[in-house]
Design an enzyme around this catalytic site. Structure first.
Site, mmCIF file in Angstrom:
data_model
loop_
_atom_site.group_PDB
_atom_site.id
_atom_site.type_symbol
_atom_site.label_atom_id
_atom_site.label_comp_id
_atom_site.label_asym_id
_atom_site.label_seq_id
_atom_site.Cartn_x
_atom_site.Cartn_y
_atom_site.Cartn_z
ATOM 1 N N ASP A 1 0.821 -1.209 0.000
ATOM 2 C CA ASP A 1 0.000 0.000 0.000
ATOM 3 C C ASP A 1 0.857 1.263 0.000
ATOM 4 O O ASP A 1 1.850 1.358 0.724
ATOM 5 C CB ASP A 1 -0.862 -0.024 1.277
ATOM 6 C CG ASP A 1 -1.868 1.109 1.335
ATOM 7 O OD1 ASP A 1 -2.757 1.140 0.472
ATOM 8 O OD2 ASP A 1 -1.761 1.953 2.254
ATOM 9 N N GLU A 19 1.738 -0.240 -5.012
ATOM 10 C CA GLU A 19 0.878 0.880 -5.365
ATOM 11 C C GLU A 19 1.783 2.106 -5.312
ATOM 12 O O GLU A 19 2.064 2.637 -4.240
ATOM 13 C CB GLU A 19 -0.269 1.038 -4.361
ATOM 14 C CG GLU A 19 -1.202 2.157 -4.786
ATOM 15 C CD GLU A 19 -1.951 2.829 -3.630
ATOM 16 O OE1 GLU A 19 -2.988 3.426 -3.900
ATOM 17 O OE2 GLU A 19 -1.483 2.768 -2.485
HETATM 18 C C1 NOJ Z 1 -4.361 3.195 -0.806
HETATM 19 C C2 NOJ Z 1 -5.624 2.410 -0.740
HETATM 20 O O1 NOJ Z 1 -5.896 1.880 -2.025
HETATM 21 C C3 NOJ Z 1 -6.702 3.352 -0.243
HETATM 22 O O2 NOJ Z 1 -7.967 2.768 -0.315
HETATM 23 C C4 NOJ Z 1 -6.359 3.795 1.154
HETATM 24 O O3 NOJ Z 1 -7.259 4.794 1.556
HETATM 25 C C5 NOJ Z 1 -4.945 4.353 1.238
HETATM 26 N N1 NOJ Z 1 -3.980 3.591 0.502
HETATM 27 C C6 NOJ Z 1 -4.474 4.434 2.670
HETATM 28 O O4 NOJ Z 1 -4.073 3.186 3.137
#
Ligand code: NOJ
Ligand code: CA
Length: 519
Positions: A184, A226
């Site tokens: 993440d 990500e």
């Molecule tokens: C990315 C995630 O895809 C999202 O849904 C989330 O709010 C943020 N990271 C924080 O963890």
């Protein structure tokens, strides 16, 4: 998870429900599942605010259920990736509670503190919902740092003790048998956020550490980042094949939407051209997607480009979010135009890299814009025209988000049971995934973009051994043609509505496409 299938009718989707639906996913052609966070959480950020990294949220099941699920998935040949969210914890995590209770807590330095709000720091990720990145902690009289909601205090990843905790989390889940992690917010994780280091260098070395820990536990596991970053910054996430294995391709995604807004292939071609110049080290690659559980983030487009996409697909302000995104699913953005939806997913399947779809997109599910923020696109999976879309027998109030029950996208019209019966989008998606398997691994070294001679048409070519694939898409709502001049012998069209004439001229209808292979 909580919106997929509820096995015990308490209104919450769960692991046992997911186990029951694995054959459905297998039938669709899925060979890897990415599970959103399923850990205990106060759910301020849909589970991305974690209160215990090595447990299962009791609402979703037990660790035993998780193990059963993993075994069932393995039996079907489905890999499982889980979310590794270590940029922050929940404010209800025992570490943070302890850190807040006393400046001398052993967990104090797990987080980032300041006596004042430092100037010139990074901005909040959720403008409009959360306007600060430093929040005052009353108990100990200091500010703590958070890039997301204030209920998600950022971990101090530079602290060796925190690194050790991250290592333990990785080891715990790999020992359980997962195949890897979707990591993440990696682009945020590496940003330096200390009050005394306003312009500090990004902390990229953490990526080396994480990869080393991963390899030590299981050298065949993968990390999918990500990392929604600028193109020139992307190479750092792959490193020399010693950081992240995979990375979501946000650049192509956003330019694809610009191309759709303009009804031309040009922006997509340009984005791919630029991306092809970014070296991809061996064993690394992109993951392509159309939509995810977050907003359609258009932050990497120029302002006027972003406005074009807004005009086309989110004409009303309430459809937009954070000034940079759209809180809608694809089908309603495209007015449920089947030909265009097929073309969009077909392009995604043909892009170099791995393809990812989100639950419900295989049906062309819609959104509920009456729900707030990103909740609009997190409604329950539509299994049937029964109560709660067949997701749960609980009362509607018990569901995390209501089923969509009005209009074109109501579960009464759009659901699995219905689409198993007819010439549906689900059937199309299943065939697309089957044909996608014929393409094999669409890695960048086999990929070329060809001149199409028509600004609406984009043409990809893959060469592997003696196999040749030519994949042609028309992004315009006017018919187009493409003359096949490549010297690849006899060809046939094995997927798509395009018609190949004897003169090797391919006729594409509005939003037409064709996947050709040599024979
Ligand atoms: C990315 C995630 O895809 C999202 O849904 C989330 O709010 C943020 N990271 C924080 O963890
Ligand atoms: Ca349940």
């Amino acid at each position: 998870m909580e919106t997929f299938f509820d096995s015990n009718d308490d209104g919450i989707g769960d692991f046992q429900g997911l186990i029951q639906k694995l054959p459905y996913l297998k039938q669709l052609g899925i060979d890897c599942l990415w599970l959103l966070p399923f850990y205990p959480s106060p759910n301020r950020d849909d589970g991305y605010d974690i209160a215990d990294f090595t447990a299962v949220d009791p609402r979703l099941g037990t660790l035993d259920d998780f193990r059963q699920f993993l075994m069932a998935a393995k039996q079907l040949g489905i890999y499982v990736l889980i979310d590794l969210v270590v940029n922050h914890t929940s404010d209800q995590h025992p570490w943070f509670k302890s850190a807040c209770s006393d400046r001398n807590s052993p967990y104090r330095e797990y987080y980032i503190w300041s006596d004042y709000i430092p100037q010139g720091q990074h901005k909040t990720i959720f403008p409009g919902e959360e306007d600060n990145t430093w929040t005052w902690s009353e108990q100990t009289g200091q500010y703590y740092h958070h890039r997301f909601y204030r209920e998600q205090p950022d971990l101090n990843i530079y602290n060796p003790k925190v690194k050790e905790e991250v290592r333990k989390i990785i080891k715990f889940w790999l020992d359980e048998g997962v195949s890897g992690f979707r990591v993440d917010a990696v682009h945020i994780l590496i940003q330096f956020a200390r009050p005394d280091h306003v312009n500090g260098q990004d902390h990229e070395a953490i990526l080396d550490d994480m990869r080393r820990w991963l390899d030590e536990c299981n050298s065949s596991a993968v990390m999918l980042a990500e990392a929604n970053d600028d193109i020139d910054k992307l190479p750092r996430y792959f490193g020399n094949s010693d950081r992240m294995h995979l990375m979501f391709d946000f650049i192509t995604n956003q330019h694809l939407f610009l191309a759709l807004a303009r009804n031309t292939a040009q922006p997509l071609r340009e984005a791919i051209d630029i991306l092809l110049k970014v070296p991809i080290p061996a064993g690394c690659g992109y993951v392509n997607f159309i939509r995810k559980h977050d907003e359609l983030n258009l932050g990497k487009l120029k302002e006027d480009e972003r406005n074009e996409v807004f005009e086309a697909f989110a004409p009303e302000e309430y459809m937009r979010i954070y000034g940079r995104g759209i809180r809608r699913r694809l089908a309603p953005m495209l007015n449920n135009d089947r030909a265009r939806m097929e073309m969009v997913y077909s392009i995604m399947f043909c892009l170099p890299g791995t393809s990812m779809i989100r639950y419900g997109d295989e049906l062309g599910m819609g959104e509920d814009l009456q729900l707030k923020g990103r909740e609009s696109i997190r409604t329950v999976m539509q299994w049937s025209s029964g109560n709660n879309a067949g997701f749960s027998k609980a009362s509607a109030e018990a569901l995390p988000y209501p089923a969509i029950d009005k209009g074109t996208f109501s579960y009464k019209n759009i659901n699995v049971a219905e689409q198993l019966r007819e010439e549906s989008f689900l059937q199309w998606m299943t065939s697309a995934i089957q044909c996608r398997q014929q393409l094999g691994a669409t890695t960048i070294d086999k990929f070329k973009m060809l001149e199409s001679g028509n600004e609406s048409v984009i043409v990809f070519r893959y060469d592997e051994g003696s196999k040749r694939f030519i994949l042609v898409h028309n992004l315009n709502d006017m018919p187009a043609s493409y003359a096949l001049t490549e010297d690849i012998g006899a060809v046939m069209c094995f997927f798509g509505p395009g018609i190949l004439g004897n003169n090797r001229e391919l006729q594409l209808g509005r939003y037409g496409y064709a996947w050709l292979k040599n024979i």
